[in-house]
Design a protein around this motif. Sequence first.
Motif, PDB file in Angstrom:
ATOM      1  N   LEU A   1      12.255  -5.495  -3.926  1.00 46.53           N
ATOM      2  CA  LEU A   1      11.264  -5.644  -4.990  1.00 46.53           C
ATOM      3  C   LEU A   1       9.865  -5.302  -4.502  1.00 46.53           C
ATOM      4  O   LEU A   1       9.560  -5.430  -3.314  1.00 46.53           O
ATOM      5  N   ALA A   2       9.039  -4.883  -5.442  1.00 46.81           N
ATOM      6  CA  ALA A   2       7.655  -4.522  -5.137  1.00 46.81           C
ATOM      7  C   ALA A   2       6.726  -5.069  -6.208  1.00 46.81           C
ATOM      8  O   ALA A   2       7.125  -5.302  -7.345  1.00 46.81           O
ATOM      9  N   ASP A   3       5.484  -5.253  -5.806  1.00 53.86           N
ATOM     10  CA  ASP A   3       4.399  -5.583  -6.725  1.00 53.86           C
ATOM     11  C   ASP A   3       3.575  -4.307  -6.879  1.00 53.86           C
ATOM     12  O   ASP A   3       3.328  -3.593  -5.906  1.00 53.86           O
ATOM     13  N   VAL A   4       3.157  -4.018  -8.103  1.00 51.74           N
ATOM     14  CA  VAL A   4       2.506  -2.746  -8.394  1.00 51.74           C
ATOM     15  C   VAL A   4       1.184  -2.987  -9.113  1.00 51.74           C
ATOM     16  O   VAL A   4       1.111  -3.781 -10.047  1.00 51.74           O
ATOM     17  N   VAL A   5       0.151  -2.282  -8.668  1.00 53.64           N
ATOM     18  CA  VAL A   5      -1.129  -2.260  -9.358  1.00 53.64           C
ATOM     19  C   VAL A   5      -1.270  -0.883 -10.000  1.00 53.64           C
ATOM     20  O   VAL A   5      -1.175   0.136  -9.320  1.00 53.64           O
ATOM     21  N   LEU A   6      -1.457  -0.874 -11.318  1.00 54.45           N
ATOM     22  CA  LEU A   6      -1.725   0.366 -12.042  1.00 54.45           C
ATOM     23  C   LEU A   6      -3.210   0.381 -12.386  1.00 54.45           C
ATOM     24  O   LEU A   6      -3.676  -0.412 -13.209  1.00 54.45           O
ATOM     25  N   ASN A   7      -3.940   1.246 -11.726  1.00 56.63           N
ATOM     26  CA  ASN A   7      -5.385   1.337 -11.920  1.00 56.63           C
ATOM     27  C   ASN A   7      -5.717   2.282 -13.063  1.00 56.63           C
ATOM     28  O   ASN A   7      -5.071   3.317 -13.226  1.00 56.63           O
TER      29      ASN A   7
ATOM     30  N   GLY B   1     -12.390  -0.552 -16.336  1.00 55.13           N
ATOM     31  CA  GLY B   1     -11.369  -1.313 -17.029  1.00 55.13           C
ATOM     32  C   GLY B   1     -10.504  -2.079 -16.054  1.00 55.13           C
ATOM     33  O   GLY B   1     -10.509  -1.807 -14.854  1.00 55.13           O
ATOM     34  N   PRO B   2      -9.762  -3.034 -16.578  1.00 58.25           N
ATOM     35  CA  PRO B   2      -8.930  -3.858 -15.703  1.00 58.25           C
ATOM     36  C   PRO B   2      -7.678  -3.113 -15.242  1.00 58.25           C
ATOM     37  O   PRO B   2      -7.141  -2.273 -15.959  1.00 58.25           O
ATOM     38  N   ALA B   3      -7.238  -3.447 -14.048  1.00 60.06           N
ATOM     39  CA  ALA B   3      -5.982  -2.911 -13.537  1.00 60.06           C
ATOM     40  C   ALA B   3      -4.836  -3.766 -14.068  1.00 60.06           C
ATOM     41  O   ALA B   3      -5.003  -4.947 -14.357  1.00 60.06           O
ATOM     42  N   LEU B   4      -3.683  -3.165 -14.204  1.00 58.78           N
ATOM     43  CA  LEU B   4      -2.480  -3.874 -14.614  1.00 58.78           C
ATOM     44  C   LEU B   4      -1.712  -4.252 -13.355  1.00 58.78           C
ATOM     45  O   LEU B   4      -1.461  -3.397 -12.495  1.00 58.78           O
ATOM     46  N   TYR B   5      -1.355  -5.530 -13.237  1.00 56.56           N
ATOM     47  CA  TYR B   5      -0.643  -6.023 -12.045  1.00 56.56           C
ATOM     48  C   TYR B   5       0.751  -6.458 -12.461  1.00 56.56           C
ATOM     49  O   TYR B   5       0.916  -7.380 -13.254  1.00 56.56           O
ATOM     50  N   LEU B   6       1.772  -5.778 -11.935  1.00 53.89           N
ATOM     51  CA  LEU B   6       3.167  -6.070 -12.243  1.00 53.89           C
ATOM     52  C   LEU B   6       3.849  -6.579 -10.978  1.00 53.89           C
ATOM     53  O   LEU B   6       3.685  -5.983  -9.909  1.00 53.89           O
ATOM     54  N   GLN B   7       4.628  -7.639 -11.100  1.00 51.69           N
ATOM     55  CA  GLN B   7       5.251  -8.250  -9.933  1.00 51.69           C
ATOM     56  C   GLN B   7       6.767  -8.151  -9.980  1.00 51.69           C
ATOM     57  O   GLN B   7       7.371  -8.151 -11.046  1.00 51.69           O
ATOM     58  N   LYS B   8       7.345  -8.051  -8.784  1.00 49.89           N
ATOM     59  CA  LYS B   8       8.790  -8.099  -8.571  1.00 49.89           C
ATOM     60  C   LYS B   8       9.550  -7.045  -9.374  1.00 49.89           C
ATOM     61  O   LYS B   8      10.534  -7.332 -10.045  1.00 49.89           O
ATOM     62  N   LEU B   9       9.092  -5.790  -9.261  1.00 48.21           N
ATOM     63  CA  LEU B   9       9.785  -4.666  -9.876  1.00 48.21           C
ATOM     64  C   LEU B   9      10.764  -4.069  -8.867  1.00 48.21           C
ATOM     65  O   LEU B   9      10.447  -3.967  -7.678  1.00 48.21           O
ATOM     66  N   PRO B  10      11.951  -3.646  -9.307  1.00 46.22           N
ATOM     67  CA  PRO B  10      12.914  -3.034  -8.387  1.00 46.22           C
ATOM     68  C   PRO B  10      12.389  -1.712  -7.816  1.00 46.22           C
ATOM     69  O   PRO B  10      11.817  -0.902  -8.537  1.00 46.22           O
ATOM     70  N   VAL B  11      12.607  -1.515  -6.522  1.00 41.42           N
ATOM     71  CA  VAL B  11      12.176  -0.297  -5.832  1.00 41.42           C
ATOM     72  C   VAL B  11      13.317   0.722  -5.853  1.00 41.42           C
ATOM     73  O   VAL B  11      14.455   0.388  -5.523  1.00 41.42           O
ATOM     74  N   ASP B  12      13.013   1.955  -6.238  1.00 39.02           N
ATOM     75  CA  ASP B  12      13.998   3.039  -6.235  1.00 39.02           C
ATOM     76  C   ASP B  12      13.971   3.844  -4.940  1.00 39.02           C
ATOM     77  O   ASP B  12      15.000   4.252  -4.439  1.00 39.02           O
ATOM     78  N   SER B  13      12.755   4.113  -4.431  1.00 43.24           N
ATOM     79  CA  SER B  13      12.665   4.949  -3.234  1.00 43.24           C
ATOM     80  C   SER B  13      11.476   4.525  -2.377  1.00 43.24           C
ATOM     81  O   SER B  13      10.555   3.869  -2.860  1.00 43.24           O
ATOM     82  N   ILE B  14      11.553   4.917  -1.110  1.00 43.08           N
ATOM     83  CA  ILE B  14      10.489   4.586  -0.160  1.00 43.08           C
ATOM     84  C   ILE B  14      10.115   5.824   0.644  1.00 43.08           C
ATOM     85  O   ILE B  14      10.861   6.798   0.683  1.00 43.08           O
TER      86      ILE B  14
END
Length: 171
Positions: free
Chosen positions: A108-114, A128-141
Amino acid sequence: MGYDRTYSREEIHQMLYLSERRLRPTAPAASAHEGHAISRHTEQRENPFDRRQIRQDSTFSSRKHLILATEEALHSTQGQQELRKLNAHGTHTCKIAFQLVATQGKILADVVLNPMATVDNKQVPAQGPALYLQKLPVDSIILIIDKLAPSESWAPLHIQTAYPNQVVMTT
């Protein structure tokens, strides 16, 4: 024994830990960046909003997820092919871009969308504010790796960085 071998989970953890804040060994000292897989790409990052110039900035939800994803990537056929390149004289670095299979959905990953704007065909930070999403499944690294020591050594690689490349956006 070459660099394309099986690394224990403890050895992978030690390579990540020892690479942290170490200057990249393949870069000239004056321009070398510090290794940062843990401090920039796990939950140990102090401020997930500190890189506004990047549209999507992802961190692993835990160090354990970083280690497990790195382990799968290193031991994959693709990872072993890239590590095999380090066996050649004169080759000191490799990049592994890997689609998770065995751990897909478990890492899982936490993601900031700026917020970004297009100016002169370039993406630039917008207000504007960033969107913060937590514990999303990771597909690739993505891993960037340098030779540090002879291949038969314990923890012979410098892992400059390892980060979630693609995550599954859920609503």
